[in-house]
Design a protein around this motif. Sequence first.
Motif, mmCIF file in Angstrom:
data_model
loop_
_atom_site.group_PDB
_atom_site.id
_atom_site.type_symbol
_atom_site.label_atom_id
_atom_site.label_comp_id
_atom_site.label_asym_id
_atom_site.label_seq_id
_atom_site.Cartn_x
_atom_site.Cartn_y
_atom_site.Cartn_z
ATOM 1 N N ALA A 2 0.846 -1.189 0.000
ATOM 2 C CA ALA A 2 0.000 0.000 0.000
ATOM 3 C C ALA A 2 0.882 1.240 0.000
ATOM 4 O O ALA A 2 1.990 1.225 0.533
ATOM 5 N N GLY A 3 0.389 2.283 -0.603
ATOM 6 C CA GLY A 3 1.133 3.527 -0.551
ATOM 7 C C GLY A 3 1.951 3.807 -1.799
ATOM 8 O O GLY A 3 2.238 4.948 -2.098
ATOM 9 N N LEU A 4 2.328 2.732 -2.539
ATOM 10 C CA LEU A 4 3.066 2.956 -3.775
ATOM 11 C C LEU A 4 2.099 3.439 -4.836
ATOM 12 O O LEU A 4 1.038 2.861 -5.021
ATOM 13 N N LYS A 5 2.493 4.458 -5.531
ATOM 14 C CA LYS A 5 1.567 5.019 -6.510
ATOM 15 C C LYS A 5 1.397 4.096 -7.716
ATOM 16 O O LYS A 5 0.298 3.880 -8.192
ATOM 17 N N TYR A 6 2.511 3.558 -8.195
ATOM 18 C CA TYR A 6 2.423 2.668 -9.348
ATOM 19 C C TYR A 6 2.945 1.284 -9.014
ATOM 20 O O TYR A 6 4.005 1.140 -8.423
ATOM 21 N N GLN A 7 2.186 0.286 -9.368
ATOM 22 C CA GLN A 7 2.613 -1.106 -9.180
ATOM 23 C C GLN A 7 2.336 -1.865 -10.469
ATOM 24 O O GLN A 7 1.507 -1.445 -11.265
ATOM 25 N N ALA A 8 3.017 -3.000 -10.626
ATOM 26 C CA ALA A 8 2.729 -3.838 -11.800
ATOM 27 C C ALA A 8 1.245 -4.213 -11.743
ATOM 28 O O ALA A 8 0.716 -4.489 -10.671
ATOM 29 N N PRO A 9 0.550 -4.228 -12.888
ATOM 30 C CA PRO A 9 -0.891 -4.530 -12.887
ATOM 31 C C PRO A 9 -1.185 -5.892 -12.257
ATOM 32 O O PRO A 9 -0.345 -6.799 -12.299
ATOM 33 N N ARG A 10 -2.368 -6.027 -11.695
ATOM 34 C CA ARG A 10 -2.784 -7.268 -11.041
ATOM 35 C C ARG A 10 -2.558 -8.479 -11.958
ATOM 36 O O ARG A 10 -2.930 -8.450 -13.129
ATOM 37 N N GLY A 11 -1.938 -9.502 -11.385
ATOM 38 C CA GLY A 11 -1.721 -10.724 -12.162
ATOM 39 C C GLY A 11 -0.476 -10.682 -13.040
ATOM 40 O O GLY A 11 -0.218 -11.618 -13.787
ATOM 41 N N GLU A 117 -7.426 -14.409 -15.673
ATOM 42 C CA GLU A 117 -7.827 -15.384 -14.654
ATOM 43 C C GLU A 117 -7.632 -14.755 -13.285
ATOM 44 O O GLU A 117 -6.975 -13.735 -13.143
ATOM 45 N N ARG A 118 -8.190 -15.406 -12.261
ATOM 46 C CA ARG A 118 -7.970 -14.915 -10.902
ATOM 47 C C ARG A 118 -6.548 -15.289 -10.498
ATOM 48 O O ARG A 118 -6.196 -16.466 -10.488
ATOM 49 N N PRO A 119 -5.708 -14.287 -10.187
ATOM 50 C CA PRO A 119 -4.302 -14.590 -9.934
ATOM 51 C C PRO A 119 -4.107 -15.421 -8.668
ATOM 52 O O PRO A 119 -4.820 -15.241 -7.686
ATOM 53 N N GLN A 120 -3.193 -16.345 -8.713
ATOM 54 C CA GLN A 120 -2.752 -17.099 -7.536
ATOM 55 C C GLN A 120 -1.368 -17.638 -7.862
ATOM 56 O O GLN A 120 -0.871 -17.404 -8.958
ATOM 57 N N ALA A 121 -0.748 -18.357 -6.906
ATOM 58 C CA ALA A 121 0.596 -18.860 -7.178
ATOM 59 C C ALA A 121 0.571 -19.707 -8.445
ATOM 60 O O ALA A 121 -0.222 -20.645 -8.563
ATOM 61 N N GLY A 122 1.393 -19.389 -9.417
ATOM 62 C CA GLY A 122 1.457 -20.169 -10.648
ATOM 63 C C GLY A 122 0.376 -19.816 -11.668
ATOM 64 O O GLY A 122 0.294 -20.432 -12.720
ATOM 65 N N ARG A 123 -0.467 -18.828 -11.329
ATOM 66 C CA ARG A 123 -1.487 -18.423 -12.308
ATOM 67 C C ARG A 123 -1.479 -16.905 -12.423
ATOM 68 O O ARG A 123 -1.723 -16.201 -11.447
ATOM 69 N N ARG A 276 5.442 -30.610 -6.620
ATOM 70 C CA ARG A 276 5.978 -29.529 -5.787
ATOM 71 C C ARG A 276 5.114 -28.280 -5.880
ATOM 72 O O ARG A 276 5.325 -27.313 -5.167
ATOM 73 N N LEU A 277 4.174 -28.276 -6.814
ATOM 74 C CA LEU A 277 3.338 -27.093 -6.999
ATOM 75 C C LEU A 277 2.001 -27.293 -6.300
ATOM 76 O O LEU A 277 1.584 -28.414 -6.041
ATOM 77 N N GLY A 278 1.324 -26.202 -5.990
ATOM 78 C CA GLY A 278 0.033 -26.284 -5.313
ATOM 79 C C GLY A 278 -1.097 -26.572 -6.284
ATOM 80 O O GLY A 278 -1.018 -27.486 -7.097
ATOM 81 N N ALA A 279 -2.135 -25.757 -6.202
ATOM 82 C CA ALA A 279 -3.330 -25.992 -7.010
ATOM 83 C C ALA A 279 -3.009 -25.985 -8.514
ATOM 84 O O ALA A 279 -3.563 -26.775 -9.270
ATOM 85 N N GLN A 280 -2.117 -25.106 -8.926
ATOM 86 C CA GLN A 280 -1.775 -25.035 -10.357
ATOM 87 C C GLN A 280 -0.599 -25.965 -10.609
ATOM 88 O O GLN A 280 0.530 -25.530 -10.795
ATOM 89 N N ALA A 308 4.434 -25.364 -22.377
ATOM 90 C CA ALA A 308 4.733 -25.428 -20.942
ATOM 91 C C ALA A 308 4.823 -24.011 -20.405
ATOM 92 O O ALA A 308 5.207 -23.084 -21.124
ATOM 93 N N GLY A 309 4.437 -23.840 -19.144
ATOM 94 C CA GLY A 309 4.501 -22.522 -18.514
ATOM 95 C C GLY A 309 5.870 -22.295 -17.891
ATOM 96 O O GLY A 309 6.297 -23.052 -17.024
ATOM 97 N N ILE A 310 6.563 -21.263 -18.364
ATOM 98 C CA ILE A 310 7.905 -20.982 -17.843
ATOM 99 C C ILE A 310 7.850 -20.674 -16.343
ATOM 100 O O ILE A 310 8.687 -21.146 -15.564
ATOM 101 N N GLU A 311 6.835 -19.914 -15.922
ATOM 102 C CA GLU A 311 6.744 -19.565 -14.487
ATOM 103 C C GLU A 311 6.550 -20.809 -13.634
ATOM 104 O O GLU A 311 7.104 -20.924 -12.550
ATOM 105 N N ARG A 312 5.735 -21.739 -14.135
ATOM 106 C CA ARG A 312 5.487 -22.955 -13.336
ATOM 107 C C ARG A 312 6.746 -23.816 -13.246
ATOM 108 O O ARG A 312 7.031 -24.389 -12.202
#
Length: 417
Positions: A2-11, A117-123, A276-280, A308-312
């Motif tokens: 909170a407080g930062l004026k600019y942040q990377a967009p959600r997700g 999509e709704r962001p979460q770890a790996g998504r 090793r990954l959660g829901a995703q 394949a997803g590089i982040e995953r």
Amino acid sequence: MAGLKYQAPRGTFDVLPAAARTRGRIEETAAAIFARAGYEPISTPSFEDTELFERGVGHSTDIVRKEMFTFEDKGGRSLTLRPEGTAPICRAYVEHGMQQLAQPVKLSYRGPFFRHERPQAGRYRQFHQIGVEAIGTESPLADAEAIGLFAELVAELGVPGVELRLGSLGSLAARQAYLDELKAHLRANEGDLSKEVRERIDANPLRAFDSDDEGTQAAMASAPKLVERLEGEDAEHFEEVRALLDAAGVEYAIDPTLVRGLDYYTRTIFSFVCDRLGAQSEIGGGGRYDGLIEQLGGRPTPAVGWAAGIERIALALEEEEAPAGRDVFVATAGEERSRQALAMVLAGELRKAGLSAEVDLGGRGLKGQLKHADRIGARRVLILEEAGAAQLRDMKSGEQRPVDTDNLIAEITEGES
Ligand code: HAM
């Protein structure tokens, strides 16, 4: 935060240097594997006509119904940030007459993709895929090769806890009879199904297998399974893919409930999951899509591929690659312009000779420069002293000896193995 004026967009996220190193290794390893197997790189635009995805991915999929970043350009055309890469590559295949080339056309790609999509770890809403497509062959060898390349990638990267799930959807024509049977089963159990599944009995009954709703899952346990209903050429094709994987020593588990989130699949489908990954938990997947090119206006052309997803994969590796270190840090004792210029020139020579070399850009004194050289992992420091004299310091042993800067490369590599 909170407080930062600019942040990377959600997700979305910034890839900072430490993470970039791991991602670089994933991308380079994949690129080398693809190149060795003759899958040539292709890249397509980040956005396409919306209709390409509506037709290609399918109207009834979550991707098209809810997840596309769609906008109108200034000419009133509807465009969509690509949610996946297969439909665009098939579009390119048709547009550039690639059916005239020797078949199959084997392609590889990497790049950003977008799903709301709704962001979460790996998504994420912007994520990155690497993938391959072999277009213009029906051969089960192509399915097995594609799967084998994925297995090779996972093995070479050292991704732990990976399992391959394999299924088959049969050909489009053969699937129809099964789908009628499945719909009947869903209707008979309508009371147990989630609202979403109920509403899509006609549009996309297969997705019921993928639901995380308990009632739906219970109803699906007794549902007819497509893999068990395969007949004729579909059954033979699946058997052949399995035999080839067995012969190649690629381990897999048949999953009769496996479905995928895109409508274009026919016959082979597969999914690589990582414990090793959660829901995703899926690091990648794909399959055969024998009807897609025709669907997009081309000649009937069978094809198979995966992404394949590089982040995953990066999450599964859970590592931070150590910085590469530097061969030489060129330090100056004193701040005269001429000495700094010499440092710059010598660093340039070292770089030309293939060594990594840095100079101080932070205005530090000699002590500060040595500290900084240590911090960035420099193996040696070349210290430029008065009147053209120079010392070479080995940062590990702390030993220092005078060197002749006119003969720098030889001096530096001398006595080192
Ligand atoms: P997909 O299953 O939709 O397939 O996506 C492939 C992979 O992309 C997933 O297994 C996952 O690792 C990654 N992925 C998907 N969505 C996200 C997200 N929101 N955040 C992070 N990672 C994500 C396809 O896209 C097909 N085009 C694959 C294919 C190629 N089939 C045949 N050829």
